[in-house]
Design a protein around this motif. Structure first.
Motif, PDB file in Angstrom:
ATOM      1  N   LEU A  98      33.553 -27.002 -63.517  1.00 37.43           N
ATOM      2  CA  LEU A  98      34.435 -26.721 -64.643  1.00 37.43           C
ATOM      3  C   LEU A  98      34.130 -27.632 -65.826  1.00 37.43           C
ATOM      4  O   LEU A  98      33.671 -28.759 -65.652  1.00 37.43           O
ATOM      5  CB  LEU A  98      35.905 -26.919 -64.242  1.00 37.43           C
ATOM      6  N   GLY A  99      34.431 -27.136 -67.011  1.00 41.26           N
ATOM      7  CA  GLY A  99      34.407 -27.985 -68.190  1.00 41.26           C
ATOM      8  C   GLY A  99      35.705 -28.781 -68.252  1.00 41.26           C
ATOM      9  O   GLY A  99      36.705 -28.413 -67.635  1.00 41.26           O
ATOM     10  N   ALA A 100      35.689 -29.891 -68.993  1.00 41.49           N
ATOM     11  CA  ALA A 100      36.888 -30.730 -69.068  1.00 41.49           C
ATOM     12  C   ALA A 100      37.023 -31.347 -70.449  1.00 41.49           C
ATOM     13  O   ALA A 100      36.029 -31.660 -71.106  1.00 41.49           O
ATOM     14  CB  ALA A 100      36.835 -31.829 -68.015  1.00 41.49           C
ATOM     15  N   MET A 101      38.254 -31.505 -70.881  1.00 41.66           N
ATOM     16  CA  MET A 101      38.548 -32.277 -72.090  1.00 41.66           C
ATOM     17  C   MET A 101      38.765 -33.740 -71.732  1.00 41.66           C
ATOM     18  O   MET A 101      38.340 -34.628 -72.460  1.00 41.66           O
ATOM     19  CB  MET A 101      39.778 -31.710 -72.789  1.00 41.66           C
ATOM     20  N   GLN A 102      39.440 -33.967 -70.616  1.00 46.81           N
ATOM     21  CA  GLN A 102      39.666 -35.327 -70.133  1.00 46.81           C
ATOM     22  C   GLN A 102      39.646 -35.327 -68.606  1.00 46.81           C
ATOM     23  O   GLN A 102      40.034 -34.343 -67.965  1.00 46.81           O
ATOM     24  CB  GLN A 102      41.026 -35.874 -70.605  1.00 46.81           C
ATOM     25  N   VAL A 103      39.194 -36.445 -68.043  1.00 47.17           N
ATOM     26  CA  VAL A 103      39.266 -36.672 -66.604  1.00 47.17           C
ATOM     27  C   VAL A 103      39.749 -38.102 -66.397  1.00 47.17           C
ATOM     28  O   VAL A 103      39.279 -39.022 -67.071  1.00 47.17           O
ATOM     29  CB  VAL A 103      37.900 -36.479 -65.914  1.00 47.17           C
TER      30      VAL A 103
END
Length: 492
Positions: free
Chosen positions: A398-403
């Motif tokens: 998956l793509g993410a903006m924040q982790v």
């Protein structure tokens, strides 16, 4: 929904209707309902006639995924009837000038229950102006809520959404015209099963389901074409009245009983659609892809993609999220077989098709036209997420903006400007998509492994960078693997 008439018989004397018997095994039990038998599917020639009894304030389900498999003619018929204050259940909201966007433009929709808004700026503007109620639901949960509604299951527990705003409540559903919150989502009940926390989700039923099929026979049995099955199949079963538009009506027996996707028991109304545009939301073809492949490693997206592609293994079943993850499929080694899964109901995704073979009924989760390898299969969105939830996939990318350092994921698109803060943080500041669900983080500069209790470990580093460089741009502490190695890439 219970059977309209329940008859039970066993050896022995029968008990007269209305009188209690000692046990079912010792007699007959009959339960009557004040309803008439369900009539056979009715066939129409006029779409407006087919939907004219949908009244103001009705709840309707509308099939499709993006623009693939939407009931174009029935949506157009609602425009003509002028029905208003509709509550619509759909996977998404179409685009401004097609699909559900047409009903939004005339302000016939009061509330939308969906999993994805996408690029429909009309929906966004009406929502922020307080003109539209928007209930966002995780896509797999939405599919299961619909499936449960059709199966007579009033509610179910799922781990999806635990620790997020879905569980905690407080997500804006409607804004007042002055910008204040008028309606917010409510907290979900939580129970623990084993060591897993799950939240209670209620089933969804509708007054009407508007469905797009491929073919129907004169009995009312329906089949779908390729990935156009998506949400159409489960929605057929979850409404009081199911209205299906198809491209062809055939005689009974034309397709074998074992090939029927939705039996006639779920279908009330059928019409052959007068015309179909079958608009493609994101036209992609192989010749286009060949030109894009010339992009070099200086493109940070390509660097991430080529590293991510190393996660694939021979024989793996993998789900790829929209955006960068989907592009990683272009770098799968020709020496291995990876079965790519798409949540809109496809297993065995292939590359973009030649331009001459583009098919509006075959798209991926990013609404892009694709192909399918021999041995691939199609199914409904409810079954697609059962594969995911049931642990049948080996990898999800998956793509993410924040982790967060413990694997919390935030990849919701929210109104407002993007933050310039680090994307890897002690704690996510954006709404969470999932809690402690990430196992590995791949960026253009480094690769981290995630331990759900101990936090991050740096395992790979891009050439020319140092550990101190990574510390300066990472919003949390991390350990360094003793065997830290250069960041790898697939080779052509």
């Amino acid at each position: 929904m219970a059977a309209r008439r329940l008859l039970a018989a066993a050896l022995g004397s029968c008990v007269p209707a209305g009188r209690a018997g000692p046990a079912l095994s010792q007699g007959c039990f009959r339960r009557s309902f004040a309803t008439s038998p369900r009539p056979r599917a009715k066939f129409y020639t006029d779409p407006v006639e087919m939907v004219k009894d949908i009244s103001d304030g009705a709840t309707i389900m509308v099939g499709g995924f993006g623009l693939c498999g939407i009931p174009e003619n029935l949506i157009a018929a609602l425009l003509r009837t002028g029905v208003k204050d509709l509550k619509v259940v759909s996977s998404n909201v179409g685009v401004e000038d097609f699909g559900l966007g047409l009903l939004m433009a005339t302000k016939q929709i009061r509330r939308v229950v969906c999993s994805y808004v996408g690029e429909n700026t009309l929906c966004e503007s009406q929502y922020l102006a307080g003109e539209l109620e928007l209930e966002l639901t995780p896509q797999g949960t939405l599919a299961e809520r619909i499936r449960a509604g059709g199966a007579g299951v009033p509610a179910f527990y799922t781990p999806t959404g635990y620790g997020t705003l879905v569980q905690e409540g407080g997500t804006p559903i409607r804004y007042a015209p002055d910008g204040h919150l008028a309606i917010m989502s409510q907290p979900r009940e939580v129970r623990e099963f084993g060591e897993e926390h799950c939240l209670l989700e209620r089933a969804i039923r509708a007054d009407f389901a508007l469905i797009k099929g491929w073919k129907a026979d004169r009995e009312g049995n329906v089949i779908f074409r390729k990935s156009a099955r998506n949400f159409n199949a489960p929605m057929c079963k979850a409404a009081d009245v199911t209205a299906v538009e198809v491209e062809e009506i055939v005689e009974v027996g034309t397709f074998p009983p074992e090939d029927i996707h939705v039996p006639s028991i779920y279908v009330d109304r059928v019409i052959k659609g007068p015309k179909y545009e079958k608009r493609i939301e994101r036209l992609r073809f192989r010749e286009q892809q060949a030109g894009e492949a010339k992009v070099g490693d200086k493109d940070i997206r390509t660097r991430i993609i080529k590293r991510a592609a190393l996660e694939f293994e021979d024989g793996m079943f993998a789900n790829l999220g929209i955006g960068i993850p989907l592009l990683a499929s272009n770098f799968i080694s020709p020496n291995m077989t990876v079965h790519l899964h798409s949540e809109n109901g496809v297993l065995g995704l292939g590359p973009f098709p030649p331009r001459a073979e583009v098919d509006a009924d075959l798209i991926n989760a990013g609404k892009e036209t694709v192909s399918v390898f021999p041995g691939g299969s199609f199914f409904g969105s409810d079954e697609s997420f059962a594969m995911i939830r049931g642990g049948h996939l080996h990898l999800t990318m998956l793509g993410a903006m924040q982790v967060s350092q413990y694997g919390d994921l935030a990849n919701w698109m929210i109104p407002g400007k993007k933050s310039n803060t680090p994307k890897i943080m002690d704690k996510c500041t954006m709404p969470l998509t999932g809690k402690r669900c990430v196992d590995r983080i791949i960026t253009e500069k480094a690769v981290f492994d995630v331990h759900k209790k101990k936090g991050l470990t740096l395992v790979e580093l891009w050439k020319g960078l140092t550990v101190d460089d990574i510390k300066k741009i990472t919003g949390c502490a991390f350990a360094v693997c003793p065997n830290l190695r250069p960041m790898q890439q697939v080779t052509p």
